[in-house]
Design an enzyme around this catalytic site. Structure first.
Site, PDB file in Angstrom:
ATOM      1  N   ASP A 243      -4.298 -12.433  -3.536  1.00  0.00           N
ATOM      2  CA  ASP A 243      -5.361 -12.507  -2.510  1.00  0.00           C
ATOM      3  C   ASP A 243      -5.422 -13.408  -1.527  1.00  0.00           C
ATOM      4  O   ASP A 243      -6.511 -13.850  -0.929  1.00  0.00           O
ATOM      5  CB  ASP A 243      -6.824 -12.332  -3.309  1.00  0.00           C
ATOM      6  CG  ASP A 243      -7.001 -11.520  -4.337  1.00  0.00           C
ATOM      7  OD1 ASP A 243      -6.626 -10.419  -4.347  1.00  0.00           O
ATOM      8  OD2 ASP A 243      -7.536 -11.972  -5.359  1.00  0.00           O
TER       9      ASP A 243
ATOM     10  N   LYS B  48      -1.616 -12.032   1.899  1.00  0.00           N
ATOM     11  CA  LYS B  48      -0.304 -11.718   2.146  1.00  0.00           C
ATOM     12  C   LYS B  48      -0.371 -10.446   3.028  1.00  0.00           C
ATOM     13  O   LYS B  48       0.542 -10.322   3.931  1.00  0.00           O
ATOM     14  CB  LYS B  48       0.269 -11.279   1.043  1.00  0.00           C
ATOM     15  CG  LYS B  48       0.458 -12.623   0.028  1.00  0.00           C
ATOM     16  CD  LYS B  48       1.027 -12.129  -1.436  1.00  0.00           C
ATOM     17  CE  LYS B  48       0.046 -11.148  -2.208  1.00  0.00           C
ATOM     18  NZ  LYS B  48      -1.190 -11.777  -2.803  1.00  0.00           N
TER      19      LYS B  48
ATOM     20  N   GLY C 193      -3.841  -5.133  -3.748  1.00  0.00           N
ATOM     21  CA  GLY C 193      -4.575  -4.535  -2.999  1.00  0.00           C
ATOM     22  C   GLY C 193      -4.483  -5.307  -1.473  1.00  0.00           C
ATOM     23  O   GLY C 193      -5.092  -6.376  -1.463  1.00  0.00           O
ATOM     24  N   HIS C 194      -4.166  -4.577  -0.533  1.00  0.00           N
ATOM     25  CA  HIS C 194      -3.803  -5.744   0.637  1.00  0.00           C
ATOM     26  C   HIS C 194      -4.678  -4.971   1.658  1.00  0.00           C
ATOM     27  O   HIS C 194      -4.707  -3.818   1.714  1.00  0.00           O
ATOM     28  CB  HIS C 194      -2.504  -5.377   1.475  1.00  0.00           C
ATOM     29  CG  HIS C 194      -1.164  -6.274   0.550  1.00  0.00           C
ATOM     30  ND1 HIS C 194      -1.501  -7.372   0.087  1.00  0.00           N
ATOM     31  CD2 HIS C 194      -0.010  -5.998   0.354  1.00  0.00           C
ATOM     32  CE1 HIS C 194      -0.269  -7.972  -0.585  1.00  0.00           C
ATOM     33  NE2 HIS C 194       0.548  -6.815  -0.141  1.00  0.00           N
TER      34      HIS C 194
ATOM     35  N   GLN D 298       0.095  -9.842  -5.570  1.00  0.00           N
ATOM     36  CA  GLN D 298      -0.491 -10.997  -6.666  1.00  0.00           C
ATOM     37  C   GLN D 298       0.107 -12.246  -6.151  1.00  0.00           C
ATOM     38  O   GLN D 298       0.567 -12.445  -5.266  1.00  0.00           O
ATOM     39  CB  GLN D 298      -0.152 -10.623  -7.929  1.00  0.00           C
ATOM     40  CG  GLN D 298      -1.018  -9.630  -8.638  1.00  0.00           C
ATOM     41  CD  GLN D 298      -0.337  -8.199  -8.707  1.00  0.00           C
ATOM     42  OE1 GLN D 298       1.066  -7.996  -8.671  1.00  0.00           O
ATOM     43  NE2 GLN D 298      -0.890  -6.933  -8.737  1.00  0.00           N
TER      44      GLN D 298
ATOM     45  N   THR E 151     -10.840  -3.684  -7.177  1.00  0.00           N
ATOM     46  CA  THR E 151     -11.925  -3.564  -7.821  1.00  0.00           C
ATOM     47  C   THR E 151     -13.387  -3.854  -7.327  1.00  0.00           C
ATOM     48  O   THR E 151     -14.365  -3.379  -8.149  1.00  0.00           O
ATOM     49  CB  THR E 151     -11.742  -4.367  -9.198  1.00  0.00           C
ATOM     50  OG1 THR E 151     -11.619  -5.655  -8.767  1.00  0.00           O
ATOM     51  CG2 THR E 151     -10.358  -3.907  -9.959  1.00  0.00           C
TER      52      THR E 151
HETATM   53  P1  GDP Z   1      -3.653 -10.104  -0.232  1.00  0.00           P
HETATM   54  O1  GDP Z   1      -3.649  -9.255  -1.240  1.00  0.00           O
HETATM   55  O2  GDP Z   1      -3.021 -11.414  -0.368  1.00  0.00           O
HETATM   56  O3  GDP Z   1      -3.169  -9.541   1.052  1.00  0.00           O
HETATM   57  O4  GDP Z   1      -5.025 -10.495  -0.013  1.00  0.00           O
HETATM   58  P2  GDP Z   1      -6.435  -9.348   0.183  1.00  0.00           P
HETATM   59  O5  GDP Z   1      -5.999  -8.439   1.271  1.00  0.00           O
HETATM   60  O6  GDP Z   1      -6.703  -8.937  -1.059  1.00  0.00           O
HETATM   61  O7  GDP Z   1      -7.430 -10.336   0.707  1.00  0.00           O
HETATM   62  C1  GDP Z   1      -7.330 -11.105   1.627  1.00  0.00           C
HETATM   63  C2  GDP Z   1      -8.590 -10.793   2.213  1.00  0.00           C
HETATM   64  O8  GDP Z   1      -8.871 -11.970   3.521  1.00  0.00           O
HETATM   65  C3  GDP Z   1      -8.543  -9.585   3.438  1.00  0.00           C
HETATM   66  O9  GDP Z   1      -9.855  -9.076   3.357  1.00  0.00           O
HETATM   67  C4  GDP Z   1      -8.339 -10.137   5.008  1.00  0.00           C
HETATM   68  O10 GDP Z   1      -8.528  -9.367   5.925  1.00  0.00           O
HETATM   69  C5  GDP Z   1      -9.026 -11.417   4.554  1.00  0.00           C
HETATM   70  N1  GDP Z   1      -8.160 -12.359   5.587  1.00  0.00           N
HETATM   71  C6  GDP Z   1      -6.916 -12.782   5.784  1.00  0.00           C
HETATM   72  N2  GDP Z   1      -6.661 -13.811   6.462  1.00  0.00           N
HETATM   73  C7  GDP Z   1      -7.830 -14.268   6.961  1.00  0.00           C
HETATM   74  C8  GDP Z   1      -8.247 -15.311   7.710  1.00  0.00           C
HETATM   75  O11 GDP Z   1      -7.361 -15.972   8.287  1.00  0.00           O
HETATM   76  N3  GDP Z   1      -9.706 -15.341   7.800  1.00  0.00           N
HETATM   77  C9  GDP Z   1     -10.629 -14.655   7.328  1.00  0.00           C
HETATM   78  N4  GDP Z   1     -11.860 -14.956   7.330  1.00  0.00           N
HETATM   79  N5  GDP Z   1     -10.091 -13.599   6.411  1.00  0.00           N
HETATM   80  C10 GDP Z   1      -8.963 -13.353   6.316  1.00  0.00           C
END
Ligand code: GDP
Length: 427
Positions: A18, A21, A45-46, A226, A303
């Site tokens: 999370d 990425k 989940g991205h 992950q 989830t």
């Molecule tokens: P991933 O699986 O690593 O892509 O991570 P997730 O998508 O689960 O969680 C990342 C969350 O952080 C998402 O809701 C993104 O929109 C948000 N996000 C990513 N970069 C930033 C940032 O620089 N600032 C903020 N406030 N949110 C971010």
């Protein structure tokens, strides 16, 4: 990130997942020709924010949001065909053109309803805190050589036999776990026969296709799901996922040679979060964790579970730098820390009074380590409109400088918001 030297770039999470990425891949994919997912399944989940809309992608690489980029699901992924088509249909409804640019490795293993049933009925899965999406059981079947691969859909008779074998095993497991639920072979075969025509159109020797594209000069992005600390070998075992999330797994899982990876970008939050159970040495006290969770929107994309929150942990990130061979860092969610007057950063651990410089193998030891903190001054100014490093408040720059020094890896990006344009590229 791509230049004449770097043609294949791997993006990994350098904490417990999370890290953002999806956003980084979305930003970099603009300059890629191919984006390949190499491990995990629909448990990842991205979340990508684009033009006021939010896309949550569980299996399809987020590169799909860039017209013209080819996307592939590699052999290292366990693919849930049912949710794949739900995801494709949603994208098409939102006006994203998927046709002819999404490929699925013919060697990828399938996640079937009985894997999900096993996951949900298993006490062991609950203890780890899995997402219940059948990922663990599907990888178990893969390693036990009773898995079903995409290419098996081409041979209906063989498919029936394989499903029968998989279900017999699943039902023995279900009985042993005390569950009165049972999987049904006929339903599973019927589901696969229904999905096969759509899935086989996408089936491809992904490793070969990407290899050929590389030879022709393509820019290839390998997208991890992950995080490194959830890697089945390098993570906080047994509180890990069932696949190799680190860059070594990227080669195997995309079907490329390790020597074809030119650079590895590690995505890290400016703080730390973790979903599910297992040690988290820098977990903040409940009220502070709650504040970070609220500011950062730290709830699972798959989830909706609240994420556990804490401070930046340099031991974790240094470890990720080493096991992935990270060549650069992308620090995300800096803006989430905008309001804190002081920000603790974990610079090392002690265990029973002894200093530790790296992650112990033993989970019990990790649970007992004491994080050693340095208190850094906060900047108490909004950063989400900043687009150049030089325009960040001096305390924010000092904070980032300290993180990259502690991590011993150069910083390449800073993300200051959810949107695609809220990114600072470090010259
Ligand atoms: P991933 O699986 O690593 O892509 O991570 P997730 O998508 O689960 O969680 C990342 C969350 O952080 C998402 O809701 C993104 O929109 C948000 N996000 C990513 N970069 C930033 C940032 O620089 N600032 C903020 N406030 N949110 C971010």
């Amino acid at each position: 990130m791509f230049d004449s030297e770097v043609r294949t770039l791997c993006v990994v999470g350098a904490q417990w997942g999370d890290e953002g990425k999806g956003k980084l891949v979305d930003v970099i994919a603009e300059r890629a020709d191919w984006v390949v997912r190499y491990q995990g399944g629909a448990n990842a989940g991205h979340t990508v924010h684009l033009g006021g809309r939010q896309f949550v992608l569980h299996q399809i690489p987020s590169g799909i949001l860039h017209p013209g980029v080819r996307c592939a699901i590699g052999n290292g992924v366990v693919l849930d065909p049912d949710t794949l088509f739900t995801e494709i249909d949603e994208l098409v409804r939102e006006g994203v053109d998927v046709e002819g640019r999404l490929y699925v490795s013919d060697r990828a293993h399938l996640v079937l309803p009985y894997h999900k049933l096993l996951d949900c009925e298993s006490a062991a899965s609950r203890a780890i805190g899995t997402t219940g999406r059948g990922i663990g059981p599907a990888y178990e079947d893969k390693v036990a050589r009773r898995g079903i691969r995409v290419q098996d859909l081409r041979h209906v008779d063989r498919l029936r036999e394989l499903v029968q074998g998989g279900i017999e095993h699943a039902n023995v497991q279900l009985a042993a776990s005390g569950s009165d639920k049972r999987a049904n072979a006929e339903d599973t075969v019927a589901l696969l026969e229904r999905l096969a025509p759509r899935l086989l159109v996408l089936a491809e020797d992904v490793g070969l296709a990407v290899h050929r594209a590389r030879l022709a000069g393509a820019a290839v992005l390998l997208e991890g799901a992950q995080g490194s600390l959830l890697d089945v070998d390098h993570g906080t075992y047994p509180f890990v996922t069932s696949s190799s999330t680190t860059s070594g797994g990227a080669a195997t899982g995309a079907g490329l040679a390790p020597t074809s990876i030119d650079a590895v970008l590690g995505v890290v939050k400016a703080y730390t979060t973790r979903v599910g159970n297992g040690p988290l040495p820098t977990e903040a006290e409940p009220a502070v964790a709650e504040e970070i969770r609220k500011l950062g929107g730290e709830f699972g994309a798959t989830t909706g579970r609240p994420r556990r929150c804490g401070w930046f942990d340099a031991v974790v990130v240094r470890y990720a730098v080493r096991v992935n061979g990270l060549t650069g860092l992308a620090v995300t969610k800096l803006d989430v820390l905008d309001t804190f007057a002081t920000i603790p950063v974990c610079v090392g651990y002690t265990l029973d009074g002894e200093e530790l410089d790296t992650m112990p193998a033993d989970g019990e030891s990790i649970a007992r380590v004491r994080a050693v903190y340095e208190q850094l001054p906060g900047w108490e100014k909004p950063t989400s409109a900043v687009r150049r490093l030089a325009d960040l408040p001096p305390a924010a720059r000092a904070y980032l400088d300290r993180l990259q020094d502690l991590a011993r890896c150069p910083m390449r990006y800073v993300s200051v918001g959810t949107r695609r344009d809220q990114i600072i590229e470090v010259p």
